[in-house]
Design a protein around this motif. Structure first.
Motif, PDB file in Angstrom:
ATOM      1  N   GLN A  29       0.832  -1.202   0.000  1.00 45.77           N
ATOM      2  CA  GLN A  29       0.000   0.000   0.000  1.00 45.77           C
ATOM      3  C   GLN A  29       0.870   1.256   0.000  1.00 45.77           C
ATOM      4  N   ALA A  30       1.991   1.238   0.713  1.00 42.36           N
ATOM      5  CA  ALA A  30       2.915   2.378   0.682  1.00 42.36           C
ATOM      6  C   ALA A  30       3.465   2.565  -0.725  1.00 42.36           C
ATOM      7  N   GLU A  31       3.746   1.464  -1.376  1.00 45.86           N
ATOM      8  CA  GLU A  31       4.216   1.512  -2.767  1.00 45.86           C
ATOM      9  C   GLU A  31       3.134   2.105  -3.675  1.00 45.86           C
ATOM     10  N   GLU A  32       1.895   1.754  -3.436  1.00 43.67           N
ATOM     11  CA  GLU A  32       0.773   2.305  -4.198  1.00 43.67           C
ATOM     12  C   GLU A  32       0.677   3.820  -3.986  1.00 43.67           C
ATOM     13  N   ALA A  33       0.969   4.271  -2.775  1.00 44.85           N
ATOM     14  CA  ALA A  33       0.899   5.702  -2.461  1.00 44.85           C
ATOM     15  C   ALA A  33       1.909   6.510  -3.259  1.00 44.85           C
ATOM     16  N   LEU A  34       2.983   5.886  -3.720  1.00 38.83           N
ATOM     17  CA  LEU A  34       3.971   6.598  -4.541  1.00 38.83           C
ATOM     18  C   LEU A  34       3.329   7.233  -5.774  1.00 38.83           C
ATOM     19  N   LYS A  35       2.266   6.618  -6.272  1.00 42.63           N
ATOM     20  CA  LYS A  35       1.614   7.097  -7.499  1.00 42.63           C
ATOM     21  C   LYS A  35       1.010   8.487  -7.344  1.00 42.63           C
ATOM     22  N   SER A  36       0.663   8.868  -6.111  1.00 41.28           N
ATOM     23  CA  SER A  36       0.051  10.191  -5.914  1.00 41.28           C
ATOM     24  C   SER A  36       1.067  11.245  -5.485  1.00 41.28           C
ATOM     25  N   SER A  37       2.344  10.871  -5.455  1.00 45.58           N
ATOM     26  CA  SER A  37       3.386  11.832  -5.091  1.00 45.58           C
ATOM     27  C   SER A  37       3.416  12.972  -6.110  1.00 45.58           C
ATOM     28  N   TYR A  38       3.485  14.192  -5.599  1.00 43.26           N
ATOM     29  CA  TYR A  38       3.680  15.364  -6.454  1.00 43.26           C
ATOM     30  C   TYR A  38       5.089  15.858  -6.147  1.00 43.26           C
ATOM     31  N   SER A  39       6.043  15.437  -6.982  1.00 46.85           N
ATOM     32  CA  SER A  39       7.450  15.746  -6.727  1.00 46.85           C
ATOM     33  C   SER A  39       8.181  16.149  -8.004  1.00 46.85           C
ATOM     34  N   PRO A  40       7.674  17.189  -8.693  1.00 47.10           N
ATOM     35  CA  PRO A  40       8.294  17.585  -9.960  1.00 47.10           C
ATOM     36  C   PRO A  40       9.659  18.259  -9.799  1.00 47.10           C
ATOM     37  N   TYR A  41      10.004  18.698  -8.597  1.00 48.07           N
ATOM     38  CA  TYR A  41      11.253  19.421  -8.394  1.00 48.07           C
ATOM     39  C   TYR A  41      12.383  18.475  -7.988  1.00 48.07           C
ATOM     40  N   SER A  42      12.116  17.587  -7.059  1.00 48.43           N
ATOM     41  CA  SER A  42      13.149  16.645  -6.608  1.00 48.43           C
ATOM     42  C   SER A  42      13.131  15.338  -7.389  1.00 48.43           C
ATOM     43  N   ASN A  43      11.983  15.017  -7.988  1.00 51.36           N
ATOM     44  CA  ASN A  43      11.794  13.714  -8.635  1.00 51.36           C
ATOM     45  C   ASN A  43      12.067  12.571  -7.674  1.00 51.36           C
ATOM     46  N   PHE A  44      11.829  12.805  -6.384  1.00 51.88           N
ATOM     47  CA  PHE A  44      12.026  11.810  -5.339  1.00 51.88           C
ATOM     48  C   PHE A  44      10.672  11.538  -4.705  1.00 51.88           C
ATOM     49  N   LYS A  45      10.073  10.422  -5.069  1.00 49.98           N
ATOM     50  CA  LYS A  45       8.730  10.072  -4.598  1.00 49.98           C
ATOM     51  C   LYS A  45       8.816   9.292  -3.292  1.00 49.98           C
ATOM     52  N   VAL A  46       7.981   9.668  -2.332  1.00 53.73           N
ATOM     53  CA  VAL A  46       7.901   8.954  -1.061  1.00 53.73           C
ATOM     54  C   VAL A  46       6.441   8.595  -0.816  1.00 53.73           C
ATOM     55  N   GLY A  47       6.219   7.360  -0.403  1.00 55.18           N
ATOM     56  CA  GLY A  47       4.866   6.901  -0.094  1.00 55.18           C
ATOM     57  C   GLY A  47       4.830   6.245   1.265  1.00 55.18           C
ATOM     58  N   THR A  48       3.724   6.428   1.963  1.00 59.04           N
ATOM     59  CA  THR A  48       3.541   5.779   3.257  1.00 59.04           C
ATOM     60  C   THR A  48       2.130   5.229   3.356  1.00 59.04           C
ATOM     61  N   ALA A  49       2.004   4.164   4.108  1.00 58.58           N
ATOM     62  CA  ALA A  49       0.699   3.590   4.429  1.00 58.58           C
ATOM     63  C   ALA A  49       0.684   3.354   5.932  1.00 58.58           C
ATOM     64  N   ILE A  50      -0.426   3.725   6.567  1.00 56.89           N
ATOM     65  CA  ILE A  50      -0.546   3.620   8.014  1.00 56.89           C
ATOM     66  C   ILE A  50      -1.765   2.779   8.353  1.00 56.89           C
ATOM     67  N   ARG A  51      -1.533   1.731   9.139  1.00 57.57           N
ATOM     68  CA  ARG A  51      -2.618   0.842   9.562  1.00 57.57           C
ATOM     69  C   ARG A  51      -3.132   1.292  10.921  1.00 57.57           C
ATOM     70  N   LEU A  52      -4.442   1.478  11.013  1.00 55.50           N
ATOM     71  CA  LEU A  52      -5.095   1.909  12.244  1.00 55.50           C
ATOM     72  C   LEU A  52      -5.726   0.726  12.959  1.00 55.50           C
ATOM     73  N   ALA A  53      -5.946   0.877  14.252  1.00 56.82           N
ATOM     74  CA  ALA A  53      -6.540  -0.193  15.058  1.00 56.82           C
ATOM     75  C   ALA A  53      -7.969  -0.520  14.629  1.00 56.82           C
TER      76      ALA A  53
END
Length: 162
Positions: A29-53
């Motif tokens: 899911q964190a990998e999937e989140a990379l798709k919504s990264s808006y990083s046109p300046y650094s071109n360094f995409k970061v994605g995170t996924a957080i599981r809640l209780a």
């Protein structure tokens, strides 16, 4: 004078395949989140996924702005979304990954100090540690319990909330 030492405990894995099914899903899911990264300046995409209780998963990606200080890291995007949409719900674990076409990321990236500080405050509020997984796409995985492992001198001032 006293000379003191700090050490941390963490687990290292060669790949996602070594993780349990729930952790593998969170990383995917964190990998999937990379798709919504808006990083046109650094071109360094970061994605995170957080599981809640409560069973929900909240994803976040880094969001840049031409005025650099106006951007926000993936971790804080997701954490602040949780604070707004799921106040009081316990965060169990989170996964963070990154990708760029500019170079090979060969070791897991870790969260910046600002993100660690926000993570630490969530831990304090919920009175429970957050399991954190940092991983490389198709590579090494680091897993630890609790943000204080990465930010041992976290800023916590209880008198500010009295």
């Amino acid at each position: 004078m006293n000379s003191l030492n700090i050490s941390i405990d963490y687990e290292a894995y060669k790949s996602l395949a070594e993780l349990n099914e729930n952790d593998q899903l969170l990383c995917t899911q964190a990998e999937e989140a990379l798709k919504s990264s808006y990083s046109p300046y650094s071109n360094f995409k970061v994605g995170t996924a957080i599981r809640l209780a409560n069973g929900q998963t909240v994803m976040g990606s880094n969001q840049e702005n031409v005025a650099y200080p106006s951007g926000l890291c993936a971790e804080r995007v997701a954490l602040f979304a949780i604070g707004a949409a799921y106040p009081g719900v316990v965060i169990e674990s989170m996964a963070v990954t990154a990708h760029t076409d500019n170079f090979n990321i060969s070791t897991p990236i870790t969260s910046c100090g600002a993100c660690l500080q926000v993570m630490a405050e969530f831990e304090q509020r919920q009175k429970q540690e957050i399991e954190v997984i940092f991983y490389c796409l198709n590579g090494q995985v680091l897993k630890l319990k609790g943000v204080k492992s990465l930010l041992p001198f976290v800023f916590i001032e209880d008198r500010l909330s009295d």
